[in-house]
Each structure stands twice: as structure tokens, then as C-alpha cells.
Design a protein around this motif. Structure first.
Motif, PDB file in Angstrom:
ATOM      1  N   ASN A 209      -1.416  -8.882  -7.642  1.00 52.03           N
ATOM      2  CA  ASN A 209      -0.945  -8.122  -6.487  1.00 52.03           C
ATOM      3  C   ASN A 209      -0.680  -9.042  -5.291  1.00 52.03           C
ATOM      4  OD1 ASN A 209      -0.617  -5.605  -4.830  1.00 52.03           O
ATOM      5  ND2 ASN A 209      -2.453  -6.423  -3.851  1.00 52.03           N
ATOM      6  N   HIS A 215       5.499  -5.014  -3.282  1.00 46.53           N
ATOM      7  CA  HIS A 215       4.782  -3.799  -2.886  1.00 46.53           C
ATOM      8  C   HIS A 215       4.721  -3.565  -1.380  1.00 46.53           C
ATOM      9  CE1 HIS A 215       1.571  -6.879  -2.516  1.00 46.53           C
ATOM     10  NE2 HIS A 215       0.929  -6.044  -1.740  1.00 46.53           N
ATOM     11  N   HIS A 220       1.961  -1.674   2.512  1.00 47.85           N
ATOM     12  CA  HIS A 220       1.677  -2.230   3.849  1.00 47.85           C
ATOM     13  C   HIS A 220       2.776  -1.836   4.833  1.00 47.85           C
ATOM     14  CE1 HIS A 220      -1.357  -4.611   1.833  1.00 47.85           C
ATOM     15  NE2 HIS A 220      -0.450  -5.194   1.069  1.00 47.85           N
ATOM     16  N   ASP A 337      -4.649  -2.886  -0.008  1.00 46.23           N
ATOM     17  CA  ASP A 337      -4.359  -3.265  -1.398  1.00 46.23           C
ATOM     18  C   ASP A 337      -5.357  -2.696  -2.405  1.00 46.23           C
ATOM     19  OD1 ASP A 337      -2.022  -5.023  -1.281  1.00 46.23           O
ATOM     20  OD2 ASP A 337      -3.293  -6.375  -0.114  1.00 46.23           O
TER      21      ASP A 337
HETATM   22 FE   LIG Z   1      -0.756  -6.535  -0.492  1.00 45.40          FE
END
Ligand SMILES: [Fe+2]
Ligand code: FES
Length: 384
Positions: A209, A215, A220, A337
Motif C-alpha cells: 500500500n 489509492h 487520502h 491507510d
Molecule cells: Fe496511503
């Protein structure tokens, strides 16, 4: 869910990005595979253990049990930081059971054999019988504490537990060269610049990740509001390291408009650029003009990882308000996360999942890590 290791097929992982699958489920949920990876990856590589700032002064000692191995991080009387097995050469008693300053020598609590802070065996009371502190069969020079190979880079203490890896500077030459501008003092921000996150995931999912920017828009949204997906680039050096960079790094400012002091003499790239790279296997590092961070992943089990976060500055005298604000901001980002790495961990119990497919455009860094893991395991299996 024990699985025959011979059936863990890594060939699909080694395919090119366009056609590869991710690592099979067993690499996330199977205890036998966790043990295999412990040796093949975590013991055979230069693995992040701790930070030298954990033992800031001469004679500071800190016991660390890492993957079940009792280790002792110690700064000698002369100031050198080293790692030893935390056990006595007599009958294997644990030597130091809590962080402390060593007064005099490291004295084994069982029969009082004593070691210097540099690991030398210095006294063996009554070893030759009552009143006889020597015996010809007990050669002190041969019975010092067993040292574990270690290397300190930017305050992170890396260890090679098996003792089989090439030197750290050889293995990580390209990364050290890439960031050589930052070869200057990094000051740990102290107690308010370190925190742990206890995450219910396999350690590799945290690496996967961290290595990709794909992502960011969804996980975020705060970061993404000023550093967009298209401002990022991939870093995937096959067989070496992976991560991502941004061309839009925004400095932290407090209410009075104060910023953190910059590291010195950086090239122009770093005015706006920042990079986030994983030192394989388990250290997530961030480089920015005015501060750095490192996250040491401590694998506890197939599905539990402690993330040890440390923040570093260009100066030893950073305003405490700025330090706290910075640590708070990063903590929020790292906590964002957690639901995805925990969600993927749960997902790895789905029996009809083949490791997944990568986006050829966006998942290069994650595939780079999987390929590295698969290579290490195959190398280890070939040597068995
Ligand atoms: Fe992240
Ligand atoms: S085990 Fe340490 S002195 Fe005996």
C-alpha cells in the motif's frame, strides 16, 4: 489452513506486470509460509529493527525481541551502536530484560558472568570452582556476546540476522546514491515524534500500500486536494526498491506562518518534490526538504504488524508546536491507510482469489515488491 509449501506457486508472480498475479493467499494467512518468509526474507535481508536514537547515550541498552529472537541494542562506552544476541554465552540466560543504562558491565543475573558494553566477556566468577574465577577451558576471548550484523542508515538500525547478506551499502547502493543529498544529520524529534500503530494485517500489505500512489484520491482526500494523482510518479527499481514520488510537496506551516528549516544544499528538485520509498523488506521511508520519516514494520504474526513511526528534522531545535503538528498530520495520514490494509488482509481468506491482477499503468511499484519477495523465497527454497 496449513498448506504444503511445495504447492505455493510463485511463477505467476514473476510474470511481467501486465500478466502477473499477486502473491498467493498463503503468503498472508498461513503460519508455515510466515515462518518460511521469516527466514527467506526477514532474516536473510537487511531488515529494519530499531532506531539508534533508542539508545541516545553511551551505555544505553535496549532489549528487543524481534520475530522471537532476543536481541540487545546497545551503545557502547565508546559510543558505537551495535546489536548482540541478548543471551549469556554460559547457559543462555536473557541478559537485559528492560531498557536501562549499563553501570559497569552487563552482568548475567544467573551466575554473574559479566560482559563489557562492547560485548567482551570480562569476568566469570567461580567458574573454576569456589574462589577460582578462571578455568583453562573457558577462554574469555572466545566467549564474547554474539554480534548480529548491523548497519545504521539515517538513524535506522538494519540487521542481517542470518549473516548471509551482501554488505548493506552494496545491496542498497542505488537507493543510497539516489538520496545522497540527504547524507547529513537527521535529528530525531524525540518523544513527540514517535508513535506506534498496531495494525491487523500482514506486514507485506503495508509495504504494498505504501509503495503506490494509486489509492491517494480515495484513501487520502486531504493530501489529494493539493497533491493530485497526476502529480505523482512511480518508483520501481526491479530487484532493489519501490515507491512513489510527488512533484507537489507542500511545506507545513503553523498559525504564525512558521515553517520547518530545510536540510542544507538540496538541489532544486526538492523545492517541490518528495519521495516515499520502501527499503526492502520492511522500512518505509519518506524524504522531503524539511523533514523525513521512517516506519519500521514489525511483523508479529501472519495478520498483525506494529508500525513504528519516527520523524526526523534538519535541526535539533525544532519548535515543539511544529513538531507536534507535523506528527499529528502524519498520524492522520497513516491511520487513513489502516482500513485498506486490514480489509485486504480479511480478503486474503477468500478461497477463490488468485492474488489479484495489477493495473499495468498504476501498480508497477507493488508488483516490483512482489517480484522481489518471490525472488527471495525462490532463492531460499533452491538452497534448501
Ligand atoms: Fe496511503
Ligand atoms: S547463564 Fe549467564 S552466567 Fe550462567
Amino acid at each position: 489452513m496449513a498448506k504444503d509449501l511445495d504447492t505455493t506457486d510463485l511463477a505467476p508472480v514473476r510474470q511481467p506486470l501486465e500478466t502477473a498475479n499477486g502473491l498467493p493467499n498463503a503468503h498472508y494467512i498461513d503460519d508455515a509460509v510466515f515462518q518460511e518468509e521469516k527466514h527467506a526474507i526477514l532474516f536473510d535481508s537487511w531488515t529494519g529493527l530499531a532506531v539508534a536514537s533508542d539508545v541516545p547515550e553511551a551505555r544505553d541498552a535496549k532489549p528487543i525481541e524481534f520475530l522471537g529472537v532476543p536481541l540487545l541494542l546497545i551503545r557502547s562506552r565508546e559510543g558505537e551502536v551495535r546489536v548482540f544476541q541478548n543471551i549469556c554465552r554460559h547457559r543462555g540466560m536473557i541478559l537485559v530484560d528492560a531498557p536501562r543504562k549499563i553501570e559497569g558491565a552487563i552482568r548475567c543475573p544467573y551466575h554473574s558472568w559479566c560482559y563489557s558494553t562492547a560485548g567482551k566477556l570480562v569476568s566469570t566468577p567461580h567458574v573454576g570452582g569456589p574462589g577460582h574465577n578462571t578455568h583453562e577451558a573457558i577462554k574469555k576471548d572466545d566467549l564474547g556476546l554474539t554480534e548480529i550484523a548491523s548497519y545504521i542508515w539515517r538513524d535506522i538500525v538494519f540487521v542481517n540476522i542470518s549473516g548471509t547478506a551482501e554488505p548493506f551499502e552494496v545491496v542498497n547502493a542505488d537507493l543510497m546514491d539516489r538520496w545522497k543529498e540527504f547524507d547529513q544529520p537527521h535529528h530525531h524529534g524525540g518523544e513527540d515524534s514517535r508513535f506506534d500503530l498496531d495494525v491487523q494485517t500482514n506486514w507485506k500489505l503495508a509495504v504494498e500500500n505504501y509503495s503506490e500512489s494509486y489509492h491517494l484520491p480515495w484513501v487520502h482526500p486531504g493530501l489529494n486536494s493539493y497533491s493530485r494523482l497526476e502529480d505523482h510518479y512511480h518508483i520501481d527499481e526491479k530487484g532493489k526498491f519501490s515507491g512513489q514520488g510527488t512533484l507537489v510537496y507542500r511545506q507545513l506551516t503553523d498559525d504564525a506562518g512558521q515553517t520547518l528549516p530545510d536540510f542544507t544544499e538540496l538541489s532544486e528538485f526538492w523545492n517541490e518534490g518528495a519521495e516515499y520509498i520502501t527499503v526492502f523488506p520492511n522500512v518505509l521511508m519518506g524524504a522531503q526538504r524539511d523533514h523525513a520519516f521512517a516506519i519500521i514494520l514489525e511483523p508479529k504474526s501472519t495478520q498483525q504488524t506494529i508500525e513504528h513511526v519516527h520523524l526526523y528534522y534538519a535541526s535539533a531545535t525544532i519548535d515543539q508546536g511544529l513538531r507536534i503538528k507535523n506528527a499529528t498530520l502524519w498520524k492522520e495520514v497513516f491511520e487513513e491507510d489502516i482500513f485498506v490494509v486490514e480489509g485486504m488482509q480479511k480478503g486474503r481468506h477468500a478461497p477463490h482469489f488468485n492474488g489479484g491482477r495489477f493495473s499495468p499503468a498504476m501498480d508497477g511499484p507493488t508488483h516490483c515488491f512482489h517480484d522481489w519477495v518471490a525472488t527471495k523465497i525462490e532463492t531460499h527454497r533452491a538452497a534448501e
